[in-house]
Design an enzyme around this catalytic site. Structure first.
Site, PDB file in Angstrom:
ATOM      1  N   LYS A 129       0.943  -1.246  -0.132  1.00 19.04           N
ATOM      2  CA  LYS A 129      -0.136  -0.164  -0.308  1.00 19.04           C
ATOM      3  C   LYS A 129       0.890   1.268   0.064  1.00 19.04           C
ATOM      4  CE  LYS A 129      -4.474   0.333  -0.009  1.00 19.04           C
ATOM      5  NZ  LYS A 129      -5.707   0.240  -0.086  1.00 19.04           N
ATOM      6  N   ASP A 169      -6.784   5.059  -4.219  1.00 14.08           N
ATOM      7  CA  ASP A 169      -7.850   4.554  -3.595  1.00 14.08           C
ATOM      8  C   ASP A 169      -8.279   5.501  -3.369  1.00 14.08           C
ATOM      9  OD1 ASP A 169      -7.734   1.967  -0.423  1.00 14.08           O
ATOM     10  OD2 ASP A 169      -7.503   4.397   0.320  1.00 14.08           O
TER      11      ASP A 169
HETATM   12  P1  NDP Z   1     -12.975   8.255  -2.765  1.00 21.28           P
HETATM   13  O1  NDP Z   1     -11.669   8.808  -2.653  1.00 21.28           O
HETATM   14  O2  NDP Z   1     -13.330   7.890  -4.026  1.00 21.28           O
HETATM   15  O3  NDP Z   1     -13.886   8.619  -1.915  1.00 21.28           O
HETATM   16  C1  NDP Z   1     -13.790   8.456  -0.565  1.00 21.28           C
HETATM   17  C2  NDP Z   1     -15.224   9.277  -0.030  1.00 21.28           C
HETATM   18  O4  NDP Z   1     -14.510   8.623   1.726  1.00 21.28           O
HETATM   19  C3  NDP Z   1     -15.655  10.010   0.298  1.00 21.28           C
HETATM   20  O5  NDP Z   1     -17.046  10.163  -0.068  1.00 21.28           O
HETATM   21  C4  NDP Z   1     -15.193  10.932   1.386  1.00 21.28           C
HETATM   22  O6  NDP Z   1     -16.012  12.179   1.652  1.00 21.28           O
HETATM   23  C5  NDP Z   1     -15.031  10.027   2.646  1.00 21.28           C
HETATM   24  N1  NDP Z   1     -14.876   9.888   3.294  1.00 21.28           N
HETATM   25  C6  NDP Z   1     -12.754   9.714   3.313  1.00 21.28           C
HETATM   26  N2  NDP Z   1     -11.829  10.229   4.531  1.00 21.28           N
HETATM   27  C7  NDP Z   1     -13.197  10.645   5.212  1.00 21.28           C
HETATM   28  C8  NDP Z   1     -13.149  11.369   6.698  1.00 21.28           C
HETATM   29  N3  NDP Z   1     -11.391  10.780   7.260  1.00 21.28           N
HETATM   30  N4  NDP Z   1     -14.307  11.684   7.676  1.00 21.28           N
HETATM   31  C9  NDP Z   1     -15.002  11.231   6.536  1.00 21.28           C
HETATM   32  N5  NDP Z   1     -15.322  10.664   5.305  1.00 21.28           N
HETATM   33  C10 NDP Z   1     -14.374  10.215   4.745  1.00 21.28           C
HETATM   34  O7  NDP Z   1     -12.430   6.494  -1.908  1.00 21.28           O
HETATM   35  P2  NDP Z   1     -12.686   4.994  -2.049  1.00 21.28           P
HETATM   36  O8  NDP Z   1     -14.419   5.375  -2.542  1.00 21.28           O
HETATM   37  O9  NDP Z   1     -11.695   4.537  -3.460  1.00 21.28           O
HETATM   38  O10 NDP Z   1     -12.608   4.814  -0.904  1.00 21.28           O
HETATM   39  C11 NDP Z   1     -13.568   4.714  -0.118  1.00 21.28           C
HETATM   40  C12 NDP Z   1     -13.030   3.465   0.972  1.00 21.28           C
HETATM   41  O11 NDP Z   1     -12.527   1.924   0.409  1.00 21.28           O
HETATM   42  C13 NDP Z   1     -11.518   3.536   1.570  1.00 21.28           C
HETATM   43  O12 NDP Z   1     -11.073   2.934   2.765  1.00 21.28           O
HETATM   44  C14 NDP Z   1     -11.025   2.121   0.812  1.00 21.28           C
HETATM   45  O13 NDP Z   1      -9.439   1.851   1.638  1.00 21.28           O
HETATM   46  C15 NDP Z   1     -11.700   1.029   0.806  1.00 21.28           C
HETATM   47  N6  NDP Z   1     -11.059   0.462  -0.766  1.00 21.28           N
HETATM   48  C16 NDP Z   1     -11.521   0.898  -1.973  1.00 21.28           C
HETATM   49  C17 NDP Z   1     -10.783   0.648  -3.072  1.00 21.28           C
HETATM   50  C18 NDP Z   1     -10.431   1.057  -4.263  1.00 21.28           C
HETATM   51  O14 NDP Z   1     -10.417   0.420  -5.228  1.00 21.28           O
HETATM   52  N7  NDP Z   1     -11.334   2.077  -5.072  1.00 21.28           N
HETATM   53  C19 NDP Z   1     -10.975  -1.212  -2.831  1.00 21.28           C
HETATM   54  C20 NDP Z   1     -11.340  -1.497  -1.603  1.00 21.28           C
HETATM   55  C21 NDP Z   1     -11.342  -0.749   0.016  1.00 21.28           C
HETATM   56  P3  NDP Z   1     -14.730  13.508   1.215  1.00 21.28           P
HETATM   57  O15 NDP Z   1     -15.358  13.709  -0.158  1.00 21.28           O
HETATM   58  O16 NDP Z   1     -15.826  14.884   2.042  1.00 21.28           O
HETATM   59  O17 NDP Z   1     -13.559  13.469   1.879  1.00 21.28           O
HETATM   60  O1  2IT Z   2      -7.956  -0.852  -0.701  1.00 19.48           O
HETATM   61  C1  2IT Z   2      -7.816  -1.974  -1.728  1.00 19.48           C
HETATM   62  O2  2IT Z   2      -7.815  -3.037  -2.235  1.00 19.48           O
HETATM   63  C2  2IT Z   2      -7.411  -1.303  -2.776  1.00 19.48           C
HETATM   64  N1  2IT Z   2      -7.548  -0.036  -2.142  1.00 19.48           N
HETATM   65  C3  2IT Z   2      -7.668  -1.639  -4.218  1.00 19.48           C
HETATM   66  C4  2IT Z   2      -5.833  -1.501  -4.160  1.00 19.48           C
HETATM   67  C5  2IT Z   2      -5.801  -1.915  -5.715  1.00 19.48           C
HETATM   68  O3  2IT Z   2      -4.529  -2.824  -6.029  1.00 19.48           O
HETATM   69  O4  2IT Z   2      -6.892  -2.818  -6.736  1.00 19.48           O
END
Ligand code: NDP
Ligand code: 2IT
Length: 449
Positions: A129, A169
């Site tokens: 990561k 992420d």
């Molecule tokens: P994005 O940046 O697309 O969206 C994040 C969302 O979460 C936004 O709505 C944001 O609000 C909110 N958020 C982020 N930080 C905070 C905080 N400190 N407090 C409150 N709200 C918060 O990210 P993703 O959707 O990609 O990721 C979301 C989660 O999913 C994370 O935990 C990530 O690690 C996990 N994840 C992502 C994957 C991927 O493929 N993208 C795969 C597996 C897991 P705001 O805009 O106001 O910051």
């Molecule tokens: O938390 C996760 O699994 C991710 N942000 C996706 C990682 C990836 O390599 O697609």
């Protein structure tokens, strides 16, 4: 928090001593060690905790300076990270997070979780990561590009399709992956598509990667419901966040006949009893990069926006935390349970605090940990690598079918492992033990590494 097996207490104590102040990392390690008591009892090869100690120490940790110039000509400075945690099963694989809260402890917790998650996918990917404390919010495209170029100017020497393959992420989506890939290609003079995943469809990306994490989480919940003879049909759901994972979780819940009645961002949450208008949400968040309050204003009186309180106070049958770590605490879990919630599944990484998990367990709310439920994103990244390696590109239908099958296999693997250890229905135990044994057995087979 459940207590640790006697043999594992010194392992955890050592992690805390060697990694001071990294609370999220300690939390992620503790959560896995909690599940390993029955494993060390049954398997003498893990008994002295030695392979577990090695697993808790990253293979490599890279920290670097990221200087860049903002639109006003001022020099800015951020810190970049890449933690290459474990490569027993394949090249390091895991996302990059750009958020002001990023520090080594966050990157290590995410990298540690990623090891077991990636094992569960059944694909050949190790765990890593990275990220930066850079905040893309409010920055112009040109500023984000200059930051990404500077970040890659150091990162490029550490990554490669057989070495380490970053992806997105929080704060890193298609735009950032494009700028990062462009700079990698420029520096190396190689069109090495498989070095990053989450690419655009015209330049090596895979169908369904954008949708994969959210869709996969909902497929997983669907399998949890099917396992007890239930379905999404007519159920209400609450999804926190409104980013990549949340948006496509909402889309799949709607496709499967459920209704998502609330979502959020870091400023507040919106409740809409008739269901979130996904087209508008995508337009506001993905196209305009706006805020949830803009969505609520555009919806008018049918939507209720709240800048205070917790989204988990909204009564629902399915709760999907899809925003960030530790966003669902003990009081939230108690509110969900008393409002009749049936299932909590983590779309985000470690969004549920240990105390909240205890409350859900005690109330018999079925709970799916992120390392199982949100593995669809990284699994589809591995499918993107597969397509890049064979210079192929699959249809949306084919990629989605693969994703659905992978999620079912993870679901079944968790339940089978839980059964084997006498903990029927415990997805946390099933995911941790199943992921751990695969990685630990491989490490033992490869010698002292
Ligand atoms: P994005 O940046 O697309 O969206 C994040 C969302 O979460 C936004 O709505 C944001 O609000 C909110 N958020 C982020 N930080 C905070 C905080 N400190 N407090 C409150 N709200 C918060 O990210 P993703 O959707 O990609 O990721 C979301 C989660 O999913 C994370 O935990 C990530 O690690 C996990 N994840 C992502 C994957 C991927 O493929 N993208 C795969 C597996 C897991 P705001 O805009 O106001 O910051
Ligand atoms: O938390 C996760 O699994 C991710 N942000 C996706 C990682 C990836 O390599 O697609």
């Amino acid at each position: 928090m459940p207590v640790l097996d006697q043999q594992l207490i010194p392992v955890f104590d050592e992690v805390v001593t060697r990694n001071p102040g990294e609370n999220e990392f300690h939390q992620a390690v503790h959560e896995v060690l909690e599940s390993l008591g029955p494993v060390v009892a049954k398997h003498p090869e893990y008994a002295d905790g030695e392979v577990i100690r090695r697993l808790c120490e990253p293979e490599r940790q890279i920290i670097f300076r990221v200087p860049w110039v903002d639109d006003a000509g001022k020099v800015r400075l951020n810190r970049g990270f890449r933690v290459e945690f474990n490569s027993a099963l394949g090249p390091y694989k895991g996302g990059l997070r750009f958020h002001p809260s990023v520090y080594l402890g966050i990157v290590k917790f995410l990298g540690f979780e990623q090891i077991f998650k990636n094992a569960l996918t059944g694909l050949s990917i190790g765990g890593g990561k990275g990220g930066s404390d850079f905040d893309p919010k409010g920055r112009s495209d040109a500023e984000v590009m200059r930051f990404c170029q500077s970040f890659m100017t150091e990162l490029y020497r550490h990554i490669g399709e057989y070495t380490d393959v970053p992806a997105g992420d929080i704060g890193v989506g298609g735009r950032e992956i494009g700028y990062l890939f462009g700079q990698y290609k420029r520096i190396t003079n190689r069109y090495e598509s498989g070095v990053l995943t989450g690419k655009g469809l015209d330049w090596g990306g895979s169908q369904v990667r954008t949708e994969a994490t959210g869709y996969g989480t909902v497929y997983f919940v669907n399998d949890m419901l099917t396992a007890v003879g239930d379905s999404f049909d007519g159920k209400t759901a609450v999804v926190s966040g409104s980013g990549n994972v949340a948006i496509y979780a909402i889309e799949k819940v709607h496709q499967l006949g459920g209704r998502v009645i609330a979502c959020s961002d870091s400023n507040g949450y919106v409740v809409e009893e008739n269901g979130i208008d996904l087209d508008l949400l995508k337009e506001v968040k993905e196209v305009r990069r706006g805020r949830l309050v803009d969505y609520a204003q555009a919806r008018g009186s049918g939507a209720h926006y709240s800048a205070t309180g917790s989204i988990w106070s909204v009564p629902c049958q399915i709760a999907l935390p899809c925003a960030t770590q530790n966003e669902l605490d003990e009081a939230d879990a108690a509110a969900l349970a008393s409002n009749g919630c049936l299932v909590v599944a983590e779309g985000a990484n470690m969004p549920t605090t240990p105390e909240a998990i205890d409350v859900l367990r005690a109330a018999n709310v079925r709970f799916a940990p992120g390392k199982a439920a949100n593995a669809g994103g990284v699994a589809t990244s591995a499918l993107e690598m597969q397509q890049n390696a064979s210079r192929d590109s699959w249809s949306f239908e084919h990629a989605e079918e693969r994703l659905e099958k992978i999620m079912r296999a993870i679901h079944d693997r968790c339940l089978e492992t839980a059964d084997e250890y006498g903990a029927t229905g415990d997805y946390v135990l099933g995911a941790n033990i199943s992921g751990f044994t695969q990685v630990a057995d491989t490490m033992l087979a490869l010698g002292i590494i």
